[in-house]
Scaffold this active site. Structure first.
Site, short mmCIF file in Angstrom:
data_model
loop_
_atom_site.label_atom_id
_atom_site.label_comp_id
_atom_site.label_asym_id
_atom_site.label_seq_id
_atom_site.Cartn_x
_atom_site.Cartn_y
_atom_site.Cartn_z
N TYR A 102 -21.30 19.47 75.65
CA TYR A 102 -20.45 18.47 74.87
C TYR A 102 -21.25 17.86 74.13
O TYR A 102 -22.11 16.87 74.30
CB TYR A 102 -20.26 17.58 76.22
CG TYR A 102 -19.45 18.51 77.31
CD1 TYR A 102 -18.82 19.49 77.21
CD2 TYR A 102 -19.17 17.76 78.42
CE1 TYR A 102 -18.12 19.95 78.24
CE2 TYR A 102 -18.58 18.28 79.58
CZ TYR A 102 -17.99 19.50 79.40
OH TYR A 102 -17.28 19.91 80.46
N HIS A 184 -21.72 27.24 83.31
CA HIS A 184 -20.77 26.80 82.53
C HIS A 184 -20.28 27.93 81.63
O HIS A 184 -21.19 28.88 80.99
CB HIS A 184 -21.37 25.65 81.75
CG HIS A 184 -20.15 24.99 80.90
ND1 HIS A 184 -20.51 23.98 79.79
CD2 HIS A 184 -19.17 24.71 81.31
CE1 HIS A 184 -19.40 23.33 79.43
NE2 HIS A 184 -18.59 23.92 80.35
#
Length: 382
Positions: A102, A184
C-alpha cells in the site's frame, strides 16, 4: 540484526493482552442499539469474545483498512492520514490492517507513526508478506498508487523472503509486534503481475511462507496467519495444505455481491475453524455513494440498478446505505472483522457510527423478498 531480534522477542512477550481501554459510546438515534456478538449494550464497537484456546480473532470487529492511507485512488498528506488514524483510535477502532504494497511502504510508515504512541496490547495490527521493497532513485514501476514512496517491488514467497518482509515491516512501522500476517495477492486475478500462473507461486509459498509463518505462530512471534486475496481459490487450497487461522477476503462479500462466498468459501473456512476479515465491505466506496467500484474503478453493468433498488429500501426504512452494507458484511458467524478504508476523519466517524444503528428487521426482510440478498444470508439480529 540484534535490534530486529529484540522486536521479535518483544512480540513474543506481548501476545496475551488485547484492548482493555473503554471504547467510545455510540448514539443509536431513536432506536435501540443492535445487539452483536460480544457487545455490551451501547457502550462499545462490536467485539469478538475473548479467545480461550481457539484461533485468534481481532478484538474489535470494525477495523481500518490501509489502502486509502497508502494513497490508493488519490493522494493524502501525512497530516491528513495522521488525523484519520487518530480519529479511528479515538472512536474505538482497535484493529488496523496495512501492507508493504500500500503506497510502497507509505501506509505502513503512516500507521506506525500513529500506533507507536499507543501500547501494543491495546490494538491488533496486521500486515502482509509476498512483496519485498527496494529503494530506487530511478523511474518507479507502474502501480495504482498516487505519489507512492520511491521503492521498487519484487515477489518473494520463500521462508527467507517472509522473514525479511516482516523485519522490514517492523522497521517501517516502528512498533514492537505484529499480530497477524497475511500472504498477499497470491491469487488468480494477480497472475499478470506475478509473472507466472498463481499455482507456481503457491507452490513456493507452500514450502516457504506457510511453514515459516506456522513456526512463528507456534513460537509466539505472531498470533495468527492466513491469506489476503481477492479470489477464493488460494484460501480454499491453503486450508487443504496448511493450517491458517484467518483470511482477509477482499472483493468477495458485500451487500451487492455475496452468494459465492456465502455458499462455498465461508463454509469451507468455518469447517477448518478459521475466520474471515471482510475487505472492501463498501466496495471501495460504491456502497457509500461513490461511483467507483472496487480497485479498478469500473462499475459492472448490473451494479447501478441493484444499488438503486437497495438504496430505495434503505431510504424507506430511514437507514443509510453505508450502515446496511457494513452491518450485513459483519453478520456471518465466520466473520471476525470488517475493515473499510478511510481517507478522512469524517469517513472513519461515519463507519463507526454505522455499527451502532439498530437496523429494522423489516429492511432485511424487504431485501430478501425482492431478491436483493440471498434468502439464507445472515443478517444482524437474525
Amino acid at each position: 540484526m540484534n535490534a530486529r531480534r529484540h522486536f521479535l522477542s518483544a512480540a513474543a512477550a506481548g501476545t496475551a493482552a488485547l484492548a482493555s481501554a473503554p471504547l467510545m459510546a455510540q448514539s443509536a438515534g431513536p432506536g435501540s442499539v443492535l445487539p452483536t456478538r460480544g457487545r455490551a449494550a451501547a457502550q462499545a464497537l462490536p467485539t469478538n469474545a475473548a479467545s480461550k484456546g481457539g484461533r485468534f480473532r481481532p478484538h474489535t470487529r470494525l477495523g481500518l483498512g490501509g489502502v486509502a492511507v497508502g494513497n490508493g485512488f488519490a493522494p493524502a498528506t501525512d497530516a491528513q492520514s495522521e488525523q484519520t488514524l487518530a480519529a479511528a483510535y479515538a472512536a474505538g477502532v482497535r484493529y488496523f490492517d496495512t501492507s508493504p504494497w500500500y503506497g510502497l511502504g507509505l501506509s505502513e510508515r503512516r500507521y506506525g507513526h500513529h500506533l507507536h504512541t499507543h501500547p501494543a496490547r491495546e490494538y491488533t495490527l496486521s500486515t502482509k508478506v509476498g512483496r519485498l521493497l527496494t529503494a530506487t532513485a530511478g523511474q518507479l514501476q507502474d502501480t495504482m498508487w498516487k505519489a507512492p514512496s520511491p521503492f521498487h517491488y519484487r515477489y518473494d514467497y520463500s521462508a527467507d523472503g517472509v522473514r525479511r518482509s516482516i523485519e522490514d515491516s517492523l522497521n517501517r512501522l516502528g512498533v514492537a509486534q505484529l499480530d497477524v500476517v497475511f500472504i498477499h495477492d497470491l491469487s488468480p486475478d494477480n497472475e499478470k503481475d506475478l509473472g507466472m500462473p498463481w499455482e507456481q507461486r503457491f507452490a513456493e509459498a507452500a514450502t516457504g511462507a506457510m511453514p515459516a509463518l506456522t513456526k512463528m505462530r507456534e513460537e509466539g512471534l505472531i498470533k495468527a496467519w492466513g491469506f489476503g486475496v481477492n479470489r477464493p481459490e488460494p484460501a480454499l487450497r491453503a486450508i487443504q495444505e496448511a493450517d491458517p487461522d484467518i483470511f482477509l477476503l477482499a472483493c468477495q462479500y458485500s451487500l451487492l455481491d455475496h452468494e459465492e462466498a456465502l455458499h462455498d468459501t465461508f463454509p469451507a473456512i468455518a469447517r477448518h475453524g478459521a475466520s474471515v476479515v471482510v475487505g472492501a465491505p463498501l466496495l471501495a466506496g460504491y456502497l457509500a455513494g461513490r461511483d467507483r467500484y472496487l480497485y479498478d474503478g469500473k462499475v459492472p453493468e448490473w451494479a447501478p440498478k441493484k444499488r438503486a433498488a437497495v438504496q430505495a429500501i434503505c431510504d424507506r426504512h430511514g437507514v443509510d446505505l453505508r450502515t446496511a452494507a457494513l452491518q450485513f458484511a459483519d453478520a456471518p458467524e465466520v466473520v471476525s472483522a470488517v475493515i473499510p478504508g478511510a481517507r478522512t476523519p469524517e469517513q472513519v466517524q461515519a463507519n463507526v457510527a454505522s455499527m451502532s444503528v439498530a437496523v429494522p428487521a423489516a429492511l432485511w426482510a424487504d431485501l430478501r423478498q425482492d431478491g436483493l440478498i440471498a434468502a439464507d444470508a445472515p443478517v444482524p439480529g437474525g
